[in-house]
Structure formats: C-alpha cells, structure tokens
Design a protein around this motif. Structure first.
Motif, PDB file in Angstrom:
ATOM      1  N   ARG A 131       0.836  -1.214   0.000  1.00  0.00           N
ATOM      2  CA  ARG A 131       0.000   0.000   0.000  1.00  0.00           C
ATOM      3  C   ARG A 131       0.860   1.248   0.000  1.00  0.00           C
ATOM      4  NH1 ARG A 131      -3.193  -3.065   3.417  1.00  0.00           N
ATOM      5  NH2 ARG A 131      -2.255  -2.140   5.269  1.00  0.00           N
ATOM      6  N   GLN A 132       2.026   1.138   0.577  1.00  0.00           N
ATOM      7  CA  GLN A 132       2.932   2.297   0.625  1.00  0.00           C
ATOM      8  C   GLN A 132       3.637   2.499  -0.719  1.00  0.00           C
ATOM      9  OE1 GLN A 132       4.534   4.042   3.608  1.00  0.00           O
ATOM     10  NE2 GLN A 132       2.663   3.547   4.725  1.00  0.00           N
ATOM     11  N   GLY A 133       3.320   1.619  -1.630  1.00  0.00           N
ATOM     12  CA  GLY A 133       3.951   1.764  -2.952  1.00  0.00           C
ATOM     13  C   GLY A 133       5.278   1.052  -3.036  1.00  0.00           C
ATOM     14  N   ILE A 134       5.542   0.181  -2.038  1.00  0.00           N
ATOM     15  CA  ILE A 134       6.790  -0.574  -2.070  1.00  0.00           C
ATOM     16  C   ILE A 134       6.508  -1.914  -2.740  1.00  0.00           C
ATOM     17  CG2 ILE A 134       8.550  -1.720  -0.644  1.00  0.00           C
ATOM     18  CD1 ILE A 134       7.958   0.468   1.488  1.00  0.00           C
ATOM     19  N   LYS A 135       7.352  -2.262  -3.707  1.00  0.00           N
ATOM     20  CA  LYS A 135       7.175  -3.547  -4.373  1.00  0.00           C
ATOM     21  C   LYS A 135       7.682  -4.656  -3.459  1.00  0.00           C
ATOM     22  CE  LYS A 135       6.143  -1.993  -8.671  1.00  0.00           C
ATOM     23  NZ  LYS A 135       5.441  -0.785  -8.176  1.00  0.00           N
ATOM     24  N   VAL A 136       6.989  -5.798  -3.515  1.00  0.00           N
ATOM     25  CA  VAL A 136       7.385  -6.911  -2.679  1.00  0.00           C
ATOM     26  C   VAL A 136       7.579  -8.159  -3.537  1.00  0.00           C
ATOM     27  CG1 VAL A 136       6.714  -8.412  -0.767  1.00  0.00           C
ATOM     28  CG2 VAL A 136       6.123  -5.983  -0.700  1.00  0.00           C
ATOM     29  N   ILE A 137       8.734  -8.789  -3.359  1.00  0.00           N
ATOM     30  CA  ILE A 137       8.917 -10.112  -3.950  1.00  0.00           C
ATOM     31  C   ILE A 137       9.426 -11.032  -2.838  1.00  0.00           C
ATOM     32  CG2 ILE A 137       9.383  -9.234  -6.278  1.00  0.00           C
ATOM     33  CD1 ILE A 137      12.352  -9.829  -5.796  1.00  0.00           C
ATOM     34  N   THR A 138       9.304 -12.332  -3.102  1.00  0.00           N
ATOM     35  CA  THR A 138       9.868 -13.265  -2.126  1.00  0.00           C
ATOM     36  C   THR A 138      10.968 -14.041  -2.799  1.00  0.00           C
ATOM     37  OG1 THR A 138       8.166 -14.860  -2.745  1.00  0.00           O
ATOM     38  CG2 THR A 138       7.742 -13.550  -0.801  1.00  0.00           C
ATOM     39  N   TRP A 139      11.854 -14.557  -2.016  1.00  0.00           N
ATOM     40  CA  TRP A 139      12.937 -15.406  -2.533  1.00  0.00           C
ATOM     41  C   TRP A 139      13.212 -16.492  -1.512  1.00  0.00           C
ATOM     42  CZ3 TRP A 139      18.067 -15.374  -0.364  1.00  0.00           C
ATOM     43  CH2 TRP A 139      18.212 -14.471   0.716  1.00  0.00           C
ATOM     44  N   ASP A 140      13.715 -17.566  -1.949  1.00  0.00           N
ATOM     45  CA  ASP A 140      14.094 -18.679  -1.077  1.00  0.00           C
ATOM     46  C   ASP A 140      12.890 -19.345  -0.405  1.00  0.00           C
ATOM     47  OD1 ASP A 140      16.246 -20.261   0.250  1.00  0.00           O
ATOM     48  OD2 ASP A 140      15.320 -19.356   2.034  1.00  0.00           O
ATOM     49  N   ALA A 141      12.038 -18.561   0.294  1.00  0.00           N
ATOM     50  CA  ALA A 141      10.845 -19.130   0.900  1.00  0.00           C
ATOM     51  C   ALA A 141       9.677 -18.192   0.638  1.00  0.00           C
ATOM     52  CB  ALA A 141      11.046 -19.313   2.404  1.00  0.00           C
ATOM     53  N   ASP A 142       8.564 -18.794   0.217  1.00  0.00           N
ATOM     54  CA  ASP A 142       7.456 -17.983  -0.315  1.00  0.00           C
ATOM     55  C   ASP A 142       6.454 -17.627   0.776  1.00  0.00           C
ATOM     56  OD1 ASP A 142       6.031 -16.664  -2.195  1.00  0.00           O
ATOM     57  OD2 ASP A 142       5.283 -18.454  -3.252  1.00  0.00           O
ATOM     58  N   THR A 143       5.586 -16.651   0.450  1.00  0.00           N
ATOM     59  CA  THR A 143       4.421 -16.341   1.268  1.00  0.00           C
ATOM     60  C   THR A 143       3.193 -16.678   0.430  1.00  0.00           C
ATOM     61  OG1 THR A 143       4.202 -14.128   0.389  1.00  0.00           O
ATOM     62  CG2 THR A 143       5.584 -14.379   2.340  1.00  0.00           C
ATOM     63  N   LEU A 144       2.019 -16.293   0.958  1.00  0.00           N
ATOM     64  CA  LEU A 144       0.820 -16.425   0.137  1.00  0.00           C
ATOM     65  C   LEU A 144       0.989 -15.513  -1.089  1.00  0.00           C
ATOM     66  CD1 LEU A 144      -2.056 -16.449   2.773  1.00  0.00           C
ATOM     67  CD2 LEU A 144      -0.992 -18.375   1.608  1.00  0.00           C
ATOM     68  N   PRO A 145       0.542 -15.998  -2.223  1.00  0.00           N
ATOM     69  CA  PRO A 145       0.787 -15.236  -3.468  1.00  0.00           C
ATOM     70  C   PRO A 145       0.258 -13.806  -3.417  1.00  0.00           C
ATOM     71  CG  PRO A 145      -0.050 -17.425  -3.968  1.00  0.00           C
ATOM     72  CD  PRO A 145      -0.132 -17.279  -2.473  1.00  0.00           C
ATOM     73  N   ALA A 146      -0.808 -13.552  -2.655  1.00  0.00           N
ATOM     74  CA  ALA A 146      -1.407 -12.220  -2.662  1.00  0.00           C
ATOM     75  C   ALA A 146      -0.451 -11.168  -2.133  1.00  0.00           C
ATOM     76  CB  ALA A 146      -2.687 -12.238  -1.821  1.00  0.00           C
ATOM     77  N   ALA A 147       0.519 -11.606  -1.299  1.00  0.00           N
ATOM     78  CA  ALA A 147       1.356 -10.637  -0.603  1.00  0.00           C
ATOM     79  C   ALA A 147       2.563 -10.176  -1.428  1.00  0.00           C
ATOM     80  CB  ALA A 147       1.821 -11.220   0.739  1.00  0.00           C
ATOM     81  N   ARG A 148       2.797 -10.828  -2.556  1.00  0.00           N
ATOM     82  CA  ARG A 148       4.024 -10.489  -3.301  1.00  0.00           C
ATOM     83  C   ARG A 148       3.786 -10.572  -4.809  1.00  0.00           C
ATOM     84  NH1 ARG A 148       3.825 -15.142  -6.180  1.00  0.00           N
ATOM     85  NH2 ARG A 148       3.823 -17.000  -4.900  1.00  0.00           N
ATOM     86  N   GLU A 149       4.736 -10.043  -5.562  1.00  0.00           N
ATOM     87  CA  GLU A 149       4.613 -10.040  -7.025  1.00  0.00           C
ATOM     88  C   GLU A 149       5.027 -11.385  -7.609  1.00  0.00           C
ATOM     89  OE1 GLU A 149       3.205  -7.627  -8.539  1.00  0.00           O
ATOM     90  OE2 GLU A 149       3.213  -6.203  -6.872  1.00  0.00           O
ATOM     91  N   PHE A 150       6.219 -11.812  -7.232  1.00  0.00           N
ATOM     92  CA  PHE A 150       6.674 -13.133  -7.683  1.00  0.00           C
ATOM     93  C   PHE A 150       7.650 -13.703  -6.665  1.00  0.00           C
ATOM     94  CE2 PHE A 150       9.354 -10.005  -9.821  1.00  0.00           C
ATOM     95  CZ  PHE A 150      10.645 -10.445  -9.547  1.00  0.00           C
ATOM     96  N   PHE A 151       7.937 -14.961  -6.864  1.00  0.00           N
ATOM     97  CA  PHE A 151       8.779 -15.696  -5.905  1.00  0.00           C
ATOM     98  C   PHE A 151       9.997 -16.226  -6.641  1.00  0.00           C
ATOM     99  CE2 PHE A 151       9.155 -20.196  -3.973  1.00  0.00           C
ATOM    100  CZ  PHE A 151      10.142 -19.809  -3.102  1.00  0.00           C
ATOM    101  N   VAL A 152      11.172 -15.839  -6.134  1.00  0.00           N
ATOM    102  CA  VAL A 152      12.409 -16.343  -6.736  1.00  0.00           C
ATOM    103  C   VAL A 152      12.788 -17.624  -5.988  1.00  0.00           C
ATOM    104  CG1 VAL A 152      14.785 -15.840  -7.385  1.00  0.00           C
ATOM    105  CG2 VAL A 152      13.111 -13.989  -7.237  1.00  0.00           C
ATOM    106  N   ASN A 153      12.502 -18.739  -6.653  1.00  0.00           N
ATOM    107  CA  ASN A 153      12.801 -20.022  -6.032  1.00  0.00           C
ATOM    108  C   ASN A 153      14.103 -20.547  -6.620  1.00  0.00           C
ATOM    109  OD1 ASN A 153      12.560 -22.321  -4.556  1.00  0.00           O
ATOM    110  ND2 ASN A 153      10.547 -22.923  -5.384  1.00  0.00           N
ATOM    111  N   MET A 154      14.793 -21.401  -5.854  1.00  0.00           N
ATOM    112  CA  MET A 154      16.076 -21.861  -6.395  1.00  0.00           C
ATOM    113  C   MET A 154      15.909 -23.120  -7.213  1.00  0.00           C
ATOM    114  SD  MET A 154      15.769 -21.242  -3.124  1.00  0.00           S
ATOM    115  CE  MET A 154      14.917 -22.132  -1.874  1.00  0.00           C
ATOM    116  N   VAL A 155      15.050 -24.023  -6.748  1.00  0.00           N
ATOM    117  CA  VAL A 155      14.862 -25.280  -7.472  1.00  0.00           C
ATOM    118  C   VAL A 155      13.396 -25.636  -7.445  1.00  0.00           C
ATOM    119  CG1 VAL A 155      17.165 -26.257  -7.117  1.00  0.00           C
ATOM    120  CG2 VAL A 155      15.406 -26.551  -5.375  1.00  0.00           C
ATOM    121  N   GLU A 156      13.051 -26.558  -8.313  1.00  0.00           N
ATOM    122  CA  GLU A 156      11.707 -27.104  -8.344  1.00  0.00           C
ATOM    123  C   GLU A 156      11.513 -27.899  -7.050  1.00  0.00           C
ATOM    124  OE1 GLU A 156       8.465 -26.868 -10.029  1.00  0.00           O
ATOM    125  OE2 GLU A 156       9.832 -26.799 -11.726  1.00  0.00           O
TER     126      GLU A 156
END
Lengths: 349, 624
Positions: A131-156
């Motif tokens: 809401r503050q206009g800060i972009k959010v992504i996750t990496w390594d460990a994800d959250t619920l999809p609604a909370a972030r733009e995309f998830f940078v995972n290392m492996v399948e």
C-alpha cells in the motif's frame, strides 16, 4: 503563353530532377529508426536511472547460507548500481521478520525481497508495504501469493524433495530408519520439500522408515543438540536428512562425536563450506544445495529489472546468473548441486 | 518549333492548321507524355520504396538471425558448465605433479573436441580456453602462422580477465586463417555463477559463412552487395570476400541506422538498406544499383513507350488529317473567295461534309448564287434598258429618209404619177406601221425581209436606175414565216450600203440572201442573212476599226456605224457572242455583211433561254 510554357518546362525539369538522387547526398527512402529494435532500446544505459534501494530480508542474518546470499546480492548491487539493504532477524522467526519489514517500510525502500519464515503471518505487513507503494517479492521461501509479485525459487520443490530422499536412500542402501531435521515448521519451502520427501519414500522405498521430523529453527546450537538427541533416541537410526542448511552440519557433528561416522548416514541441504570437513571424514555423505550467492545475485538482478518495469520471463538469460525458468509467478533458478568429498573443494559458499 | 523568340507571333495569328496541331500537342502528346513519365517515375520510385521498405525488414530479420546464431555460438561456452569434470579442471587451483597437469589438459582438450569441434557444428573453426595461465584448445583448421600457439597463449594472458563478452575481428588478432573464409572470434568470459568467480575465458573462432545461408534464403541479385560491419565500421562479412577486414568508410555518413536510402557511388545510384542490431551492434547492409531494381519494370516501360509512340503517331496522323480536312475546304473556300474577289462569279464549291465547314460552303455557294443572280438581274435590267434604247433608236425612221421620201412623193404628185405616189405612201405607211406597231423585238424573217424590201422599193423610187436590188430566199415558205429574227437587223445594213454606195458611185447593186448554214462557232445550223453590194468598199484601216467597234459591243450614239454596231450589239446581247455580224470588204469591189442568228421558232427564244416581257419600252419613244 510563354510564361505558361516556361512553367510547364520548369515543372518537367523539377519532376525529372526528382527521379534522380542528389549527387553525393543520401536520400532517405525509408527509416525504421523511430521504432528501433526493442533490445537496442534498453542496452544497459544504467546511467540514467537513480539507484534503487532494495531490501533483502533473509530468514536469519546469522545463517551462513543467507550470508552468502547477501554476498551475491551485494555483487549484483555493484553491477546494477543499486543499494542493497541486508536486514533480517538473527534467527528464523516470523515476528522478528515483521519488525524488520516495518522498519524497512519506514525507510521507504523501493522493493523488499523477503525469504519468509511464515507464509501467513507476514502477509499483513507485506500488504502494508504494498500500500505504501513498495514492491514486494519473495525469494528462497514464499508467502501467500497475494502478498508479493513473484517468488524467486532456487529449485523445483518436487525435484529437490524427491532428490533429497534419493540421496538418503542411496547413502542408506534403501533400508532402515531415518529422521528429518527441518528449519522452522512454518517455513513454506521446507514444508513443501518435506512433502515430496515423504511422497518419494512412500513411492519407492518401502524398506525405509521416517521416524521423526524435528525443527532446528535454523539455530546451529539447537541443530547439534537435536542431532545428539536423535542418535540417543533412535539406536537403530540409519540416517539423518537435513531439510535446511543448518541441519546437516549439526547432525554430522553429532554423528562424528558419537563415533558413528559412516554408520549413520548424513545427507541434506547445506553449504559445502559447512560440510567440507564432515564429508571428508565420512561424517556426512552427500550435501545438496545450490549457490546461495547466485540466488542472492539473481534476486537482486530480478528485483532491479522488475523496478525498471521488466518482469521475469521464461528462459530469460540473466547476465552472470544463467537462464531462469518461470512457472506462473514462480522463478526457478536452476538445478540443485550435490557435494561429495570429491567435489566439495570446488565450491566456495 | 513554332515558338521562336525572334518572331513574337501571337497565337491567334497562327494558321488554323498550326493552331490545331499545337492544340493537339497541348491536349494529347504533352499530357500523355507527362502522365506517362510521371507514372513511370512514380512506379520506379514506388518499386524502390517498396524494396526500400521491405529490405530493412528483411535485413532486420536476417540480422536478428545472425545475432541469434552468434548468441547461440556465444552460449556454447556454457556447455562447459554442464561438464562437472571440465568444470572441476577449471576450478582446480594447484597441481601436485606434471602428469596431473597433462592429464587434465588431455581430458579438457578431449572435452573441447567432443563438445565443440566434433559436435557437428560447422561454424566452429576452433575453441580455446584460457584459465589460470593455462591454455586448452581444439582446432578444426590451423592458423596461417606457425607460432600461433605461443601467440594465442600470450593473448590468453591478457584475455583471461575479460569480464565482458567481446567479438574480435581478424585485425584484432595476431593469428589468421589463410583460406579466405570470413571469420571472427568470440571471446566469452567463463564465469562460475555458483562461486561468483571468473574462471577464465573461452575464445571461439567462428566461421561466418553461416551468414551466406541466412542471406541465401533471400534471392539476391548478382549486382547486390551484402555486408556486415561492426560497431566501429569494420567489415566483418562481405559477399565480396576481398572486402572483409577493411573499414566501411561510408558508414559514419549513413543517414539512418535502420532503413533505406539512395546514395551515389561512382556515379551509380544505389539503393542502400541497413539494419543495425542492438545486441551485437552489427550493421547488416544491402546495396543494389537502382537500375537492377527497375530492370523488370524496364520492359514494361519500353512497351509503354512504344505503345505511346504508336498512339502518338496514330493520333498525330488523325489530328493532321482532321486539321487538314478542316482546313482544306477552308483553303478552297478562301481561294474561291479570292477568285470571286477578282470578279469571277462563275464558281462552285463542291461541298461534301455536313459540318460547319460544309454549311459555310453551302452558304458561300448560295451567297455567290445570290450575287450572281443579283448581278444578272442588274445586268439584265441594264441590258433591257440598253435594248430599249437601241430599239427605240432603231425603230426611228431616219428623218432624212422621211424627208427624202416625202420629197419624192411630192415630186411624184407634181408630176401626176398617181400610182407611184399611192405605192410610195402605202409602202411608207407599212414601214411606219412596222416600226411602231409590233412591240416585240423579234419578228418573222418574212416580215423583216418585207420591211427591207419596202425600204429599198421606196429608195428605188427616189434613185430610180442608180439602185438595183434583189432578195434571194433560200428558205421554204413555211420556215419563212415561222422562223424569227430580231427586228431591224437588215434595214440599217442596207441603209448604210446605200448611203456609202451612192455617195461615191453612180449605180449600186444590193444583193440580199437569206438561208441556213452550219455555223462553226455555234456548232449548229444557223440562219444567215447576207447583204452584198458592189459599192466602193471599206478601206482596210477603217475595216479594222469597225471590227474593233463591233467586238467592243459599245455603241456611241448615232454615228455612221451606229446602225451596224447597234445591230451587232443586239444580236450578241440576245444570243451570245457566237452570233452577230461580220463584214467583209474589198475596196472598189464591194462589201458583204453577214448576219448570223440562231434558228428560232418562237419570238421569245434566245440563247440564254429566258427573256422577260418587255418593259420600259415606250410606244411613243419614236422620235419623228
């Protein structure tokens, strides 16, 4: 009359002149310069963007795995001219992480990349950031999809989970009891892997038995202690599988101290640098991981691109990080690496 | 050309045919040729523009393919990272023994050969890996230089630290392939993404002949050049192999990076299309002589020109014929008008067409007809008046004759010659009646001869033996009273003969004959009346003068020859110049006057056919 004729001849002369090019000069017939090739439009003209401020939030700042990730992130920050703020809790805990993120919202960073200790608890604070206009992504460990733009995972996750089970089975000769040491019980990635570990065991290894799953909370001391407890508790224990990077070294240390090197097999996710000594004296058999440096680098590289308006694409080639795969809103960095006593020296993380 | 500056002729003063031709030129040839020229020029332009528009797109595609291919080649370096063994060799820092070094080198070179050189990739000429001061290699083609290994080793020491992938041209390297193939070197840094370290660099020698295949899809003209220049303008590939390696000097001046433009090279107009790829920074250029583009259209152009010329010829012929067909009757008309101007109204314009010119001709014809008619009318009125005048003069009985006759009668009365008196009076009366009664200018031959006979008889009373006469009649009696002759044609001749004859001679014989003869001038049988005497004749000069007077057809009052010329004039007037009077005379022998008139069965008949009723003839015009 003459004037008209003169005009006529002038006209003809002009027309005739039109047919020929002007000597020496170039006459443009057609130009596509305006709509130039898209790739030429964004050849790294990094000079004209202000440095982005990107926050890289690990599960815990003390964890070596995340330290290496931070190294890679800093490398990327240097390459892209951005500022990377590495901030997180000491050890894996959701509340700590929330506080850190609140703090980062205060600082008004451009983007927060978080490795979530808890997929649900972090959602409100991440939405607040959004809401503050800060972009959010996750990496390594994800959250619920609604909370972030995309998830940078290392492996399948499926590949990794099944592979971890395979390495355990390989080390134990496909029979016997084994335990799993995971990080935090709430971490989404760990639970996902664990699920696939169980599935693989049920599918292929009927003679093996998972006796217990214990959480280390990514605490080194706790991991050693757990290792000792497991060895004591299960005298027939044939193997320990570490599901997060803190687990295998702790388990291997406990195995070595117990003099059960080679008898109780240790495999799992951990850094080669942590596992080197245990692999060499057979306190551990196989460690599996990817390059956290690369993961940190890739996270920042993708964050930078995302801030510049470019989403990750399937098969995209990222400089100094290889090509990525994209599955929905999940980016997959690559394949896991196995470390044994033979190749462990090749790696430095 | 009709427009001469030295002769400022105004267009409206041109001849009509010139006007028509000029108009035709302005309306057909010039617009047609302009149209043809413009459309051809536009056509050629549009062909050029089409090529100019299509070519950069093709080049873009081809360039993208080249770029893609180069990228693929560049990414071959990543194959290293799929080989754990090779990667382990590169990551290895130190060796314990020489044999270790050699084994690793053997293994790595084998890997390179298997993976790159023998992998069926035809574009790779050789692969070299520089790492930690070591050099691994696998070559398909040897360099020209003998010592290329050392040279490359030295190069590798510098290149090892390269962080950025680079393309090296043959000129950048100290080693060369000698077989004329186009080639470049790709220098790829070998970056260990897991350890975040540079392991070294890989140098791939790439045969650029694959560009031939890419460009081959595109059917190129023999005369077209295709070449690739790098960012600095060096030619890395050219369809003309000898140009490879040279800088393209024109490149900095190119007005566009992506597009087409015309340029003049050595006086030849060429269409140059270029495309600069963003990735490699390579510019793919295509240059073709403009002539080659329009070659296919040249046939069309030639046929068009030919057809155009034929059309122009045909239409010119039509136009000339048309203008001629317009001007020819006009010319004829104007020449006829000139003829008319000179006073000849006997013209007739043959009018064929029904257009305005035809109408004009018809109008002209009818106008001339009207003029002719008017002239004729006036002329005839004049003639009538003259005739009336002549007739009036003619029909007067000479006062001398009257006087003499009356004197003779008087003398006869004195002498008591009653019979003579009665006869003379009767004759005179009949003569007078002949003179005044019949209003017609024609009478029967019988009447005319009778009148002369009366006259001569009266004169014989006066001159007695000095005058003898005879009348010979060669016509039969019916004709004698059925054929007509103008009135008073014999009497003046006879009067003349008596007057001149008895002035100079004692006696005089007058011989009159009436007959039919074939006339050479009229081509018909005519009536001929002859009056012959044996008088003194007429001197030659006098005769010539009289002839002139007769032909002149003028008449000047009552001169001595008046009677004769009057008679002649009337006959000519009535019947045309082929009739009239001829005088033959020999001095001291006599004179013969021949009067020739046509055979007329009605009193009205004349050669001209129509003779209106007489008017302006005053019955009281007789003076006496």
């Amino acid at each position: 009359m003459y004037r008209r004729l003169f005009l006529l001849f002038t006209m003809m002369a002009v027309l005739a002149a039109c047919g020929r090019g002007h000597n020496g000069a170039y006459e443009v017939v057609f130009s596509m310069d305006g709509a130039a090739n898209p790739e030429s439009a964004n050849t790294k003209d990094e000079a004209d963007h202000k440095p982005y401020r990107i926050a890289l939030v690990p599960k815990g700042v003390e964890i070596p795995y995340f330290k290496f990730a931070a190294e890679g992130a800093q490398e990327a920050a240097g390459d892209y001219g951005d500022e990377v703020i590495f901030a997180g809790p000491k050890t894996a805990g959701a509340e700590e992480q929330i506080r850190v993120i609140e703090d980062l919202i205060e600082q008004d960073v451009d983007l927060i990349a978080v490795s979530a200790n808890d997929p649900d608890k972090l959602v409100p604070v991440l939405l607040k950031a959004k809401r503050q206009g800060i972009k959010v992504i996750t990496w390594d460990a994800d959250t619920l999809p609604a909370a972030r733009e995309f998830f940078v995972n290392m492996v399948e996750p499926e590949t990794l989970g099944r592979h971890l089970m395979d390495t355990m089975a390989l080390a134990m000769g496909e029979k016997g009891e084994f335990a799993v040491m995971t990080g935090s019980l709430s971490a989404a990635n760990l639970n996902e892997w664990l699920k696939w570990i169980r599935i693989q065991q049920e599918e292929f290894y009927p003679n093996m038995k998972l006796v217990e799953v214990v959480p280390t909370n990514d605490d080194v001391a706790k991991a050693e202690e757990l290792g000792r407890r497991l060895l004591a508790e299960y005298p027939h224990l044939g193997g320990v599988l570490g599901n997060s990077s803190v687990g295998p070294p702790g388990a291997a240390k406990a195995v070595r101290e117990a003099g059960k090197a080679g008898q109780v097999k240790v495999v799992g996710l951990s850094n080669p640098n942590l596992m080197k000594e245990y692999l060499k004296d057979d306190s551990a058999q196989i460690a599996t991981l990817w390059s956290p440096k690369k993961l940190g680098y890739l996270t920042i590289a993708l964050a930078h691109r995302y801030l510049s308006g470019e989403k990750p694409r399937d098969g995209q080639q990222i400089d100094k990080a290889g090509s990525i795969r994209v599955n929905g809103d999940m980016v997959i960095m690559g394949e896991p690496l196995d470390f044994t006593k033979d190749n462990v020296d090749q790696y430095d993380f | 050309m009709i427009f001469k500056r030295s002769l400022p002729v105004r267009f409206r003063d041109f001849r009509l045919s010139s006007k028509l031709i000029v108009t035709y030129l302005l309306l057909t040839v010039i617009p047609l040729s302009l149209l043809g020229y413009i459309s051809y020029a536009q056509y050629a332009r549009s062909v050029e523009e089409q090529i100019g528009e299509y070519m950069p797109k093709f080049l873009y595609q081809a360039n993208a393919d080249i770029g893609k291919h180069m990228n693929e080649l560049a990414r071959l370096s990543e194959l290293l990272f799929n080989s754990d063994g090779s990667l382990a060799i590169l990551r290895r820092e130190k060796y314990a023994s020489r044999s270790d070094v050699n084994r690793d080198e053997y293994n790595f070179n084998g890997f390179l050969t298997r993976t790159y050189v023998n992998a069926g990739n035809p574009d790779i000429l050789g692969v070299f890996v520089f790492s930690k001061g070591r050099m691994y290699r696998s070559v398909k083609t040897d360099f020209r230089e003998r010592d290329w290994e050392d040279t490359l080793r030295r190069f590798g020491e510098k290149a090892e630290a390269a962080a950025e992938p680079r393309i090296l041209l043959p000129k950048d390297m100290d080693v060369h392939y000698g077989n004329g193939i186009p080639y470049v070197f790709l220098l790829e840094p070998l970056f260990d993404v897991d350890n975040r370290k540079v392991l070294g660099s890989m140098l791939i020698a790439v045969n650029l002949s694959f560009i031939d295949e890419i460009l081959h899809n595109f059917e190129t003209d023999e005369r077209a050049d295709l070449w690739v220049t790098d960012r600095d303008g060096y030619i890395v590939y050219h369809t003309d192999r000898s140009r490879i390696g040279q800088p393209d000097l024109r490149k900095p001046d190119y007005p566009v990076h992506n597009g087409s433009f015309r340029s003049m090279e050595d006086g030849v107009s060429r269409l140059v299309s270029v495309n600069e790829s963003g990735e490699l920074g390579w510019t793919l250029a295509h240059s073709i002589p403009a002539k080659a583009l329009t070659e296919r259209t040249d046939l069309v152009r030639n046929v068009t020109v030919l057809v155009f010329i034929v059309i122009v010829l045909i239409t010119s012929i039509i136009a000339i014929y048309f203008s001629w067909s317009v001007t020819r009757p006009l010319k004829k008309l104007s020449s006829l008008m000139k003829t008319v101007e000179r006073g000849n109204f006997e013209v007739d314009l043959k009018v064929g067409s029904g257009d305005e010119v035809g109408t004009l001709g018809r109008s002209f014809n009818s106008m001339i007809g009207t003029i002719r008619e008017l002239i004729r009318k006036n002329y005839q009125i004049e003639i009538r008046q003259k005739e009336a005048e002549l007739y009036a003069l003619q029909s007067q009985i000479n006062p001398h004759f009257m006087y003499n006759t009356l004197e003779t009668i008087g003398m006869a009365v004195e002498e008591g010659e009653r019979e003579s008196v009665v006869e003379m009076v009767t004759l005179l009366g009949r003569m007078l009646r002949f003179s005044v009664s019949n209003q017609s200018p024609s009478v029967t031959i019988g009447e005319e001869v009778q009148h002369v006979r009366d006259y001569l008889t009266i004169q014989k009373f006066r001159f007695e033996d000095r005058l003898t006469f005879e009348v010979v009649q060669e016509l039969d009696a019916r004709e004698y009273h059925a054929l007509y002759t103008p009135k008073f044609i014999l009497q003046p001749v006879v009067e003349n003969a008596i007057k001149h004859g008895l002035e100079r001679r004692k006696t005089l014989e007058i011989h009159i004959s009436v007959g039919r003869e074939f006339g050479a001038r009229s081509g018909k049988t005519d009536l001929v009346l002859r009056v012959r005497d044996n008088g003194p004749g007429i001197p030659e000069e006098k005769l010539a003068q009289m002839e002139t007077m007769l032909r002149g057809a003028g008449f000047e009052g009552r001169s001595s020859q008046f009677g004769l010329s009057n008679v002649n004039a009337r006959i000519v007037m009535m019947h045309g110049p082929e009739y009239g009077m001829q005088i033959h005379s020999i001095e001291d022998i006599g004179t013969e006057v021949t009067i020739r008139i046509p055979v007329m069965h009605t009193p009205e008949e004349t050669e001209q056919g129509e003779r209106g009723s007489r008017h302006g003839d005053d019955p009281d015009a007789d003076r006496g």
